[in-house]
Design an enzyme around this catalytic site. Structure first.
Site, PDB file in Angstrom:
ATOM      1  N   SER A  46       0.793  -1.234   0.000  1.00 48.08           N
ATOM      2  CA  SER A  46       0.000   0.000   0.000  1.00 48.08           C
ATOM      3  C   SER A  46       0.824   1.283   0.000  1.00 48.08           C
ATOM      4  O   SER A  46       0.312   2.339  -0.351  1.00 48.08           O
ATOM      5  CB  SER A  46      -0.933   0.012   1.210  1.00 48.08           C
ATOM      6  OG  SER A  46      -0.203  -0.166   2.401  1.00 48.08           O
ATOM      7  N   ASP A 336      -3.602   7.360   8.675  1.00 47.44           N
ATOM      8  CA  ASP A 336      -4.497   6.415   9.352  1.00 47.44           C
ATOM      9  C   ASP A 336      -3.641   5.635  10.355  1.00 47.44           C
ATOM     10  O   ASP A 336      -2.534   6.062  10.660  1.00 47.44           O
ATOM     11  CB  ASP A 336      -5.241   5.514   8.341  1.00 47.44           C
ATOM     12  CG  ASP A 336      -4.298   4.707   7.447  1.00 47.44           C
ATOM     13  OD1 ASP A 336      -3.125   4.522   7.824  1.00 47.44           O
ATOM     14  OD2 ASP A 336      -4.739   4.263   6.370  1.00 47.44           O
ATOM     15  N   HIS A 339      -0.568   4.152   7.732  1.00 43.41           N
ATOM     16  CA  HIS A 339       0.136   4.839   6.641  1.00 43.41           C
ATOM     17  C   HIS A 339       0.447   6.290   6.976  1.00 43.41           C
ATOM     18  O   HIS A 339      -0.425   7.002   7.474  1.00 43.41           O
ATOM     19  CB  HIS A 339      -0.725   4.818   5.371  1.00 43.41           C
ATOM     20  CG  HIS A 339      -1.153   3.455   4.952  1.00 43.41           C
ATOM     21  ND1 HIS A 339      -2.387   2.938   5.286  1.00 43.41           N
ATOM     22  CD2 HIS A 339      -0.498   2.501   4.265  1.00 43.41           C
ATOM     23  CE1 HIS A 339      -2.472   1.710   4.797  1.00 43.41           C
ATOM     24  NE2 HIS A 339      -1.349   1.412   4.185  1.00 43.41           N
TER      25      HIS A 339
END
Ligand SMILES: *[C@@H]1O[C@H](CO)[C@@H](O)[C@H](O)[C@H]1NC(C)=O
Ligand SMILES: *[C@@H]1O[C@H](CO)[C@@H](O)[C@H](O)[C@H]1NC(C)=O
Ligand SMILES: *[C@@H]1O[C@H](CO)[C@@H](O)[C@H](O)[C@H]1NC(C)=O
Length: 361
Positions: A46, A336, A339
């Site tokens: 990600s 978050d 990340h």
């Protein structure tokens, strides 16, 4: 820049430099005259997923608010942050283009393909089980798409130029966090048969095999991110359950260090055995820990929780528009619970470019 329109020649110079800046996106790192990176090609998770997961059946997605809050027009694109990812920052800093698109982006034209794409898929890991658990694109899937991509390049510019692009582009591998944090510790399925040392061996040998695969296909300049201090991720601070949010979870950080040491040894070996390769161990562990330990020095205030929701558990579908977000995400290291924010990525990428760019040529 001071502009003067007093003569037509200065206007010409101005227009020419404007064209150059526009054409190259305004490179910010200075490279030697005979060095350039035609493209950036990313694989992994990600951190450099540019929207690959948008059309997959998975919960690991970020194509909804508040993701993309500070992106162009506040648009959620599938990037797991409030704005750009490190992959975008790299192509911008290298003067290649403004954003690195996902290979799966249906709107890609030839020029985008020639200047690089990302195959990364949020939730992926060097351990095939990691990608399978998340229902996302494994490294084997990403490799297959890369092969398809090479055929497209050959169709556009021919075999010789394709080889040149592959040999000179910057390849980026970013994975390992999901393997350690999710598959090994949180879900725990691998703990039945592995300890952290033998699991690290599995990850490193899988990473090594992947590097060899892309080397055989023509890649030469390969940067591999090591694991961050995973015990300092807001999610892991929560999961460690010791009731001290302000402390990083030591057990997880020790695991990341063990993996990082093994990875570094293997990358060094590959770099010296694969002819003409530049395989670079990009240490993100140390700079991230430094930011976490001295946030004020970097203009940050909050490093132990994310901006989204309570910041302690929310990530992907759990971080959504029904939750309040923090007021000023530029004061937060994490967007978050997993990340970094654009601000955090920017601090990191600027440091890394200065430190490592010369190792690629
Ligand atoms: C680039 O230039 C430097 C210095 O002139 C030289 O040593 C090096 O071999 C050149 N590299 C390439 C790839 O041509
Ligand atoms: C980890 O497992 C390997 C083999 O599976 C074993 O040789 C090693 O002693 C174990 N290490 C620890 C610290 O338990
Ligand atoms: C990789 O190998 C080259 C020689 O092939 C060497 O010049 C370079 O310093 C090595 N890089 C790293 C990071 O070990």
């Amino acid at each position: 820049m001071k502009l003067s329109y007093s003569s037509s020649s200065s206007l010409t110079i101005f227009l020419v430099s404007l064209f150059l800046v526009a054409d190259h996106g305004g490179a910010r790192v200075t490279l030697p005259a005979n060095v350039s990176f035609p493209a950036v090609i990313a694989f992994g998770d990600s951190i450099v997923d540019q929207g690959a997961n948008n059309n997959l059946k998975t919960l690991i997605k970020a194509n909804f608010s508040p993701y993309g809050k500070d992106f162009v027009a506040g648009k959620p694109t599938g990037r797991f942050s409030n704005n750009k990812t490190p992959a975008d920052m790299l192509v911008e800093q290298l003067g290649i283009k403004e954003l690195l698109p996902a290979y799966l982006d249906p709107s890609l034209d030839d020029k985008e393909l020639l200047t690089g794409v990302s195959f990364a898929s949020g939730g992926a890991g060097f351990d095939p089980q990691t990608s399978q658990l998340a229902g996302v694109l494994s490294f084997a899937d990403q490799l297959n798409q890369f092969k398809e991509y090479i055929e497209k390049l050959k169709g556009i510019v021919g075999k010789e130029r394709t080889q040149y692009i592959l040999a000179n582009s910057l390849f980026l591998l970013v994975a390992g966090t999901d393997d350690l944090a999710n598959t090994y510790f949180d879900v725990g399925i691998r703990r039945l048969h592995y300890n952290i040392s033998s699991y690290s061996n599995l990850l490193v040998s899988s990473a090594s095999k992947f590097i060899l695969d892309i080397y055989k296909l023509g890649a030469r300049r390969i940067g591999v991110f090591n694991a961050p201090p995973i015990g300092c991720l807001p999610s892991q601070r929560t999961l460690s359950g010791n009731g001290h949010r302000h402390m990083c979870a030591k057990k997880f950080n020790k695991a990341a260090q063990l993996y990082n040491n093994k990875l570094q040894t293997e990358l060094k070996r590959l770099n010296s055995t694969l002819i003409q390769s530049r395989i670079v161990n990009v240490d993100i562990y140390t700079p991230l820990l430094s930011i976490i330990e001295n946030p004020q020095q970097y203009g940050l205030e909050v490093v132990d929780r994310g901006c989204c929701g309570t910041g302690t558990v929310e990530v992907a579908v759990l971080c959504n528009k029904f939750l309040p977000a923090c007021l000023d995400d530029s004061k937060y290291l994490f967007w978050d619970s997993y990340h970094p924010t654009e601000k955090g990525y920017n601090i990191l990428i600027n440091q890394l470019l200065g430190k490592y760019i010369n190792d690629f040529f």
